[in-house]
Design a protein around this motif. Structure first.
Motif, short mmCIF file in Angstrom:
data_model
loop_
_atom_site.label_atom_id
_atom_site.label_comp_id
_atom_site.label_asym_id
_atom_site.label_seq_id
_atom_site.Cartn_x
_atom_site.Cartn_y
_atom_site.Cartn_z
N ARG A 1 15.34 36.73 -43.77
CA ARG A 1 14.09 37.83 -43.79
C ARG A 1 13.90 37.44 -41.69
NH1 ARG A 1 12.09 39.25 -47.92
NH2 ARG A 1 13.87 38.84 -49.99
N PHE A 2 14.35 36.65 -41.08
CA PHE A 2 14.68 36.65 -39.98
C PHE A 2 15.99 36.61 -39.03
CE2 PHE A 2 11.68 33.40 -41.97
CZ PHE A 2 13.62 31.75 -41.48
N THR A 3 15.78 35.21 -37.48
CA THR A 3 16.88 35.34 -37.03
C THR A 3 17.59 34.24 -37.53
OG1 THR A 3 15.57 35.07 -34.73
CG2 THR A 3 15.96 37.69 -35.19
N PRO A 4 18.74 34.44 -37.34
CA PRO A 4 19.10 32.56 -36.74
C PRO A 4 18.16 32.03 -35.56
CG PRO A 4 20.50 34.09 -37.06
CD PRO A 4 19.53 35.04 -36.86
N ALA A 5 18.49 32.20 -34.74
CA ALA A 5 17.51 31.92 -33.49
C ALA A 5 16.19 30.92 -33.88
CB ALA A 5 17.77 32.84 -32.22
N MET A 6 15.92 31.96 -34.40
CA MET A 6 13.80 31.73 -35.19
C MET A 6 14.44 30.48 -36.35
SD MET A 6 12.08 35.56 -35.46
CE MET A 6 11.16 34.90 -35.94
N ALA A 7 15.30 31.13 -36.85
CA ALA A 7 15.76 30.07 -38.01
C ALA A 7 15.74 27.89 -37.89
CB ALA A 7 16.22 30.20 -39.34
N ALA A 8 16.86 28.57 -36.62
CA ALA A 8 16.99 27.48 -35.19
C ALA A 8 15.90 26.42 -34.36
CB ALA A 8 18.36 27.84 -34.63
N GLY A 9 14.44 27.93 -35.05
CA GLY A 9 13.93 26.76 -33.67
C GLY A 9 14.14 27.41 -32.03
N LEU A 10 15.33 27.70 -31.29
CA LEU A 10 15.33 28.68 -30.36
C LEU A 10 14.32 29.27 -29.77
CD1 LEU A 10 19.42 28.38 -30.11
CD2 LEU A 10 17.42 26.71 -29.93
N THR A 11 13.57 30.31 -30.46
CA THR A 11 12.18 31.07 -30.03
C THR A 11 11.23 31.26 -31.37
OG1 THR A 11 12.38 33.29 -29.49
CG2 THR A 11 14.27 32.94 -31.28
N ASP A 12 10.28 31.73 -30.45
CA ASP A 12 8.88 31.59 -31.88
C ASP A 12 8.84 33.15 -31.74
OD1 ASP A 12 8.13 32.33 -29.67
OD2 ASP A 12 6.45 30.89 -29.27
N ARG A 13 9.90 34.44 -31.64
CA ARG A 13 9.99 35.15 -31.61
C ARG A 13 10.79 36.09 -31.89
NH1 ARG A 13 11.02 38.80 -27.37
NH2 ARG A 13 10.90 37.99 -25.83
N LEU A 14 10.74 37.51 -32.73
CA LEU A 14 11.90 37.98 -32.46
C LEU A 14 11.97 39.25 -31.57
CD1 LEU A 14 13.58 39.88 -35.16
CD2 LEU A 14 11.91 41.51 -35.65
#
Length: 297
Positions: free
Chosen positions: A252-265
């Motif tokens: 339900r969000f991007t892999p980068a957000m899930a991995a903690g590499l970014t806090d936004r879409l």
């Protein structure tokens, strides 16, 4: 040279990452093929640079790796007789490493399938991880030396070896469909991997995503890459879009957000901004010299 506005460039990138070919993109966006190709190259360079700099210190627990086949200019068996085949023509393999939890593509590489590329790929993967992981690959022998050299004993490594049945003959089913998988073997190579987590399902599903989102990977068409460099740029753009822009259906969000590499879409417009930021600064012009009458400058 007139520069396309950000809205048009965003449209072109969006069309490319959704599986359209160069020609189809040029028709829909009403620009030339050269314009589309130039933007693909610029975007690929910017995305590869960003991935290399910022997809680092990834905290993961289970990593799956695989290689997906494609070809450049001509299939390997036809390169010898092909007209003006460029360097890099023939089989082109894309190596991928996915985090099973965040679905992040941690590392990728385009090249051959021999031990030299396996070593480089595993070295790159190791440098991007923040902790010890459980690693699963297929039975490709090149992984054995590569994993040992990159991780030593600091990894829980297993291979998942699939056993395929013989479909026999040159039938249509053999040409258009893979052979039936009749069984699997799980082999522990290093450390103490959890047998329940020895799998390549997620990375193999990612292979389908690549074929759906990159025209160059579509089978039995003329959309294949003509230059290996352009193939690499398309792969870099795809993984930037996949990691940071495309919302994963399960997460339900991007892999980068899930991995903690970014806090936004992110959006495609953010990739356009990356391209702009990666462009070299314009060179300063020298002092203007006024032409003197009767003197040839």
């Amino acid at each position: 040279m007139r520069k396309l506005d950000a809205k048009t460039r965003a449209l072109i990138i969006r069309l490319l990452v959704e599986g359209n070919s160069i020609r189809a993109t040029s028709r829909i966006a009403d620009v030339s093929k050269n314009t589309v190709n130039k933007l693909l190259i610029d975007a690929g360079k910017a995305c590869a640079k960003y991935h290399d700099e910022y997809v680092r210190n990834v905290k993961a627990s289970v990593i799956q790796c695989d290689e997906i086949w494609s070809f450049t200019y001509a299939k390997q068996k036809n390169v010898r007789t092909a007209t003006a085949a460029p360097e890099g023509a023939g089989d082109t393999w894309t190596w991928t490493a996915i985090d099973s939890d965040s679905k992040l593509i941690v590392s990728y590489m385009v090249g051959g399938r021999d031990s030299e590329y396996a070593i480089e790929f595993m070295d790159d993967l190791r440098d991007r991880l923040a902790n010890r992981v459980q690693l699963t690959t297929d039975g490709h022998k090149a992984y054995l030396e590569a994993v040992e050299g990159a991780f030593g004993g600091d990894v829980d490594y297993a291979q998942l070896i699939k056993i395929y049945g013989d479909m026999g003959g040159k039938t249509a089913a053999r040409k258009y469909s893979p052979a039936e998988c009749t069984g699997i073997k799980k082999r522990t190579v290093e450390g103490n991997p959890d047998k329940a987590l020895i799998s390549t399902s997620f990375v193999e599903r990612q292979n389908l995503t690549m074929r759906m989102h990159m025209r160059r990977f579509t089978r039995l068409t003329n959309g294949f890459s003509k230059k290996v460099e352009n193939h690499m740029h398309a792969v870099a753009l795809h993984f930037m879009y996949y990691n940071f822009v495309k919302v994963h259906q399960t997460l339900r969000f991007t892999p980068a957000m899930a991995a903690g590499l970014t806090d936004r879409l992110w959006d495609v417009e953010d990739i356009v901004e990356l391209v702009d930021a990666n462009e070299p600064a314009p060179k300063k012009r020298g002092p203007y010299k006024k032409r003197q009458p009767g003197i040839s400058n």
